[in-house]
Design a protein around this motif. Structure first.
Motif, PDB file in Angstrom:
ATOM      1  N   HIS A 101       0.853  -1.186   0.000  1.00  0.00           N
ATOM      2  CA  HIS A 101       0.000   0.000   0.000  1.00  0.00           C
ATOM      3  C   HIS A 101       0.889   1.236   0.000  1.00  0.00           C
ATOM      4  O   HIS A 101       2.040   1.206   0.434  1.00  0.00           O
ATOM      5  N   TYR A 102       0.347   2.326  -0.506  1.00  0.00           N
ATOM      6  CA  TYR A 102       1.027   3.620  -0.467  1.00  0.00           C
ATOM      7  C   TYR A 102      -0.016   4.701  -0.732  1.00  0.00           C
ATOM      8  O   TYR A 102      -1.124   4.408  -1.200  1.00  0.00           O
ATOM      9  N   THR A 103       0.323   5.923  -0.400  1.00  0.00           N
ATOM     10  CA  THR A 103      -0.616   7.024  -0.579  1.00  0.00           C
ATOM     11  C   THR A 103      -0.191   7.922  -1.731  1.00  0.00           C
ATOM     12  O   THR A 103       0.951   7.907  -2.178  1.00  0.00           O
ATOM     13  N   ARG A 104      -1.136   8.688  -2.206  1.00  0.00           N
ATOM     14  CA  ARG A 104      -0.912   9.760  -3.166  1.00  0.00           C
ATOM     15  C   ARG A 104      -1.728  10.976  -2.713  1.00  0.00           C
ATOM     16  O   ARG A 104      -2.520  10.882  -1.778  1.00  0.00           O
ATOM     17  N   ARG A 105      -1.525  12.096  -3.426  1.00  0.00           N
ATOM     18  CA  ARG A 105      -2.334  13.309  -3.214  1.00  0.00           C
ATOM     19  C   ARG A 105      -2.332  13.758  -1.749  1.00  0.00           C
ATOM     20  O   ARG A 105      -3.356  14.000  -1.132  1.00  0.00           O
ATOM     21  N   ASN A 106      -1.118  13.835  -1.212  1.00  0.00           N
ATOM     22  CA  ASN A 106      -0.937  14.325   0.163  1.00  0.00           C
ATOM     23  C   ASN A 106      -1.741  13.519   1.175  1.00  0.00           C
ATOM     24  O   ASN A 106      -2.347  14.055   2.100  1.00  0.00           O
ATOM     25  N   GLY A 107      -1.728  12.184   0.979  1.00  0.00           N
ATOM     26  CA  GLY A 107      -2.359  11.276   1.932  1.00  0.00           C
ATOM     27  C   GLY A 107      -3.849  11.093   1.764  1.00  0.00           C
ATOM     28  O   GLY A 107      -4.484  10.429   2.594  1.00  0.00           O
ATOM     29  N   THR A 108      -4.427  11.632   0.670  1.00  0.00           N
ATOM     30  CA  THR A 108      -5.885  11.530   0.503  1.00  0.00           C
ATOM     31  C   THR A 108      -6.292  10.475  -0.528  1.00  0.00           C
ATOM     32  O   THR A 108      -7.479  10.317  -0.802  1.00  0.00           O
ATOM     33  N   VAL A 109      -5.333   9.778  -1.103  1.00  0.00           N
ATOM     34  CA  VAL A 109      -5.586   8.640  -1.988  1.00  0.00           C
ATOM     35  C   VAL A 109      -4.794   7.452  -1.452  1.00  0.00           C
ATOM     36  O   VAL A 109      -3.613   7.583  -1.137  1.00  0.00           O
ATOM     37  N   ILE A 110      -5.456   6.307  -1.341  1.00  0.00           N
ATOM     38  CA  ILE A 110      -4.792   5.083  -0.865  1.00  0.00           C
ATOM     39  C   ILE A 110      -4.733   4.088  -2.018  1.00  0.00           C
ATOM     40  O   ILE A 110      -5.768   3.742  -2.601  1.00  0.00           O
ATOM     41  N   ASN A 111      -3.539   3.638  -2.356  1.00  0.00           N
ATOM     42  CA  ASN A 111      -3.364   2.584  -3.355  1.00  0.00           C
ATOM     43  C   ASN A 111      -3.105   1.258  -2.656  1.00  0.00           C
ATOM     44  O   ASN A 111      -2.245   1.181  -1.773  1.00  0.00           O
ATOM     45  N   LEU A 112      -3.860   0.236  -3.053  1.00  0.00           N
ATOM     46  CA  LEU A 112      -3.736  -1.095  -2.466  1.00  0.00           C
ATOM     47  C   LEU A 112      -3.228  -2.083  -3.513  1.00  0.00           C
ATOM     48  O   LEU A 112      -3.665  -2.064  -4.663  1.00  0.00           O
ATOM     49  N   ASN A 113      -2.331  -2.965  -3.077  1.00  0.00           N
ATOM     50  CA  ASN A 113      -1.779  -4.019  -3.927  1.00  0.00           C
ATOM     51  C   ASN A 113      -1.989  -5.345  -3.195  1.00  0.00           C
ATOM     52  O   ASN A 113      -1.094  -5.872  -2.551  1.00  0.00           O
ATOM     53  N   THR A 334     -11.618  19.055 -25.066  1.00  0.00           N
ATOM     54  CA  THR A 334     -12.295  18.262 -24.040  1.00  0.00           C
ATOM     55  C   THR A 334     -12.062  18.918 -22.685  1.00  0.00           C
ATOM     56  O   THR A 334     -11.276  19.857 -22.562  1.00  0.00           O
ATOM     57  N   LYS A 335     -12.716  18.416 -21.674  1.00  0.00           N
ATOM     58  CA  LYS A 335     -12.485  18.917 -20.313  1.00  0.00           C
ATOM     59  C   LYS A 335     -11.526  18.009 -19.545  1.00  0.00           C
ATOM     60  O   LYS A 335     -11.367  18.153 -18.331  1.00  0.00           O
ATOM     61  N   LEU A 336     -10.873  17.085 -20.259  1.00  0.00           N
ATOM     62  CA  LEU A 336     -10.017  16.098 -19.611  1.00  0.00           C
ATOM     63  C   LEU A 336      -8.600  16.643 -19.456  1.00  0.00           C
ATOM     64  O   LEU A 336      -8.015  17.156 -20.415  1.00  0.00           O
ATOM     65  N   LEU A 337      -8.049  16.521 -18.249  1.00  0.00           N
ATOM     66  CA  LEU A 337      -6.708  17.011 -17.955  1.00  0.00           C
ATOM     67  C   LEU A 337      -5.937  15.972 -17.139  1.00  0.00           C
ATOM     68  O   LEU A 337      -6.527  15.231 -16.344  1.00  0.00           O
ATOM     69  N   PRO A 338      -4.605  15.920 -17.313  1.00  0.00           N
ATOM     70  CA  PRO A 338      -3.798  15.064 -16.436  1.00  0.00           C
ATOM     71  C   PRO A 338      -3.809  15.601 -15.012  1.00  0.00           C
ATOM     72  O   PRO A 338      -3.901  16.821 -14.797  1.00  0.00           O
ATOM     73  N   ARG A 339      -3.717  14.695 -14.047  1.00  0.00           N
ATOM     74  CA  ARG A 339      -3.686  15.090 -12.647  1.00  0.00           C
ATOM     75  C   ARG A 339      -2.302  14.744 -12.094  1.00  0.00           C
ATOM     76  O   ARG A 339      -1.904  13.570 -12.102  1.00  0.00           O
ATOM     77  N   PRO A 340      -1.541  15.727 -11.618  1.00  0.00           N
ATOM     78  CA  PRO A 340      -0.147  15.484 -11.215  1.00  0.00           C
ATOM     79  C   PRO A 340       0.024  14.374 -10.182  1.00  0.00           C
ATOM     80  O   PRO A 340       1.021  13.656 -10.214  1.00  0.00           O
ATOM     81  N   TRP A 341      -0.934  14.209  -9.299  1.00  0.00           N
ATOM     82  CA  TRP A 341      -0.777  13.205  -8.243  1.00  0.00           C
ATOM     83  C   TRP A 341      -0.931  11.779  -8.753  1.00  0.00           C
ATOM     84  O   TRP A 341      -0.529  10.826  -8.081  1.00  0.00           O
ATOM     85  N   GLU A 342      -1.499  11.604  -9.936  1.00  0.00           N
ATOM     86  CA  GLU A 342      -1.719  10.258 -10.472  1.00  0.00           C
ATOM     87  C   GLU A 342      -0.462   9.641 -11.070  1.00  0.00           C
ATOM     88  O   GLU A 342      -0.422   8.442 -11.297  1.00  0.00           O
ATOM     89  N   ASN A 343       0.547  10.449 -11.358  1.00  0.00           N
ATOM     90  CA  ASN A 343       1.622   9.975 -12.214  1.00  0.00           C
ATOM     91  C   ASN A 343       2.923  10.697 -11.885  1.00  0.00           C
ATOM     92  O   ASN A 343       3.014  11.916 -12.024  1.00  0.00           O
ATOM     93  N   TYR A 344       3.935   9.935 -11.465  1.00  0.00           N
ATOM     94  CA  TYR A 344       5.228  10.522 -11.128  1.00  0.00           C
ATOM     95  C   TYR A 344       6.244  10.399 -12.258  1.00  0.00           C
ATOM     96  O   TYR A 344       7.414  10.748 -12.080  1.00  0.00           O
TER      97      TYR A 344
END
Length: 363
Positions: A101-113, A334-344
């Motif tokens: 597990h790890y977080t993204r977006r300053n601790g407001t997203v949790i990734n689970l493996n 479009t209204k679609l934009l990349p989100r910096p916290w999704e991708n390092y």
């Protein structure tokens, strides 16, 4: 190289910071560390390269990179250098392990493996091949263990519930069959109900097919399906068999049904494998079938690994800058934009065209 970055910034009308970080993904970093990959927080000094970041009041970036003794980027002590120029300070330098597990977006997203992504092999480009496994000691595959994990998480982060969490993502391709993925996502949703979780559940993988979308759409929480497309051409040569046999057009048809069931859709892609001429049409064709901007990763080469999956033209920085401009042009209406916290390891860190990207960059 600093002067070259500034020249390219002017020529392509791309901020210098984004060009530098694309270079870092391509080259990796030279650091005295006995691991294949490292991750760290980078705090740039104010100079000509980081003028945009300082105008935006962005003073920290999180980077995850291959270790490369031949890279022009290097870490000495707590400083990051490009050749002999000090770029800024490095903190929290660690082995970039494959974690449960790890977080993204300053601790407001949790990734689970939950099923040990480090054991998932077969796609030639994947960096989990060289990562040290740190995802086998903790079991989060059962309801009981998930509850323990979330209780410990709340204690560690000093929060009373999970109402501040905007997304819980399941990021592994190793379940083995569709039914097991759906069982886990349903169990995860039921468990999260007990913690006042109001966010979305994202599945990052390729093991849910059209047959499973009805079940996926009935999950109580908002669901996002990020299909791991990864490349448009040479799929049978680069991807493991189960993924290669699904065409990109098949994925788009899958997305159409998913959207009709209220599921958000996007895909992940590794830039550097396909020729520049071959990317415009598939990206253009994806518009209307996806509800989120694709997660586009810059290919990272690892020492000792073959570079035979890399397109010959992708050995030049201008390949990535031209790809960036092509994709921006395709998505500009479009209204679609990349989100910096999704991708390092992105093509976009601070800007997308003339739009500033303001979201958090820190785990």
């Amino acid at each position: 190289m600093i002067n070259e970055i500034l020249r390219l910034s002017k020529e392509y009308q791309v901020n210098a910071e984004d060009i530098l970080f694309i270079h870092m993904s391509r080259y990796g970093v030279n650091v005295e560390f006995p691991y294949s990959r490292v991750r760290f927080v980078f705090s740039p000094y104010e100079n000509a390269v980081f003028s945009k970041a300082h105008r935006m009041n962005i003073d920290q970036f999180f980077l995850a990179l291959p270790r490369n003794p031949e890279s022009p980027f290097s870490v000495h002590g707590d400083k990051l250098y490009l050749d002999d120029v000090v770029l800024g300070e490095v903190s929290d330098l660690k082995n970039d392990t494959c974690d449960t597990h790890y977080t993204r977006r300053n601790g407001t997203v949790i990734n689970l493996n939950p099923v040990s992504k480090s054991k998932c092999h077969g796609c030639k480009f994947c960096h989990t091949i060289v990562q040290n496994a740190n995802d086998t000691d903790m079991d989060i595959s059962s309801c009981e263990n998930l509850e323990k994990f979330f209780n410990d998480f709340m204690t560690d982060h000093k929060i009373a519930d999970l109402s501040s969490i905007v997304q819980v993502a399941v990021v592994t391709g190793g379940f083995g069959e569709e039914g097991k993925v759906l069982n886990y996502l349903e169990m995860l949703s039921r468990t999260l109900e007990n913690y006042n979780f109001k966010g979305e559940i994202l599945y990052f993988g390729a093991e849910i097919h059209e047959s499973g979308l009805e079940r996926l759409g009935k999950i109580k929480h908002k669901v996002v399906y990020c299909y791991t497309v990864e490349c448009f051409t040479h799929r049978s040569e680069i991807l493991k068999k189960e993924k290669a046999q699904i065409s990109v057009s098949d994925v788009m048809k899958l997305f159409d049904k998913a959207i009709s069931l209220g599921i958000d859709t996007t895909f992940s892609y590794v830039l550097g494998i396909d020729s520049l001429d071959s990317i415009s049409e598939p990206f253009a064709n994806s518009i209307g079938h996806i509800t989120r901007f694709p997660i586009i990763n810059v290919y990272q080469q690892h020492v000792g690994a073959s570079d035979d999956v890399l397109a010959p033209e992708a050995k030049s920085i201008e390949y990535y800058l031209n790809a960036r401009l092509k994709i921006e042009d395709l998505f500009k209406n479009t209204k679609l934009l990349p989100r910096p916290w999704e991708n390092y390891r992105s093509l976009w860190y601070l800007t997308f065209g003339n739009i500033d990207l303001m979201e958090s960059r820190i785990p």
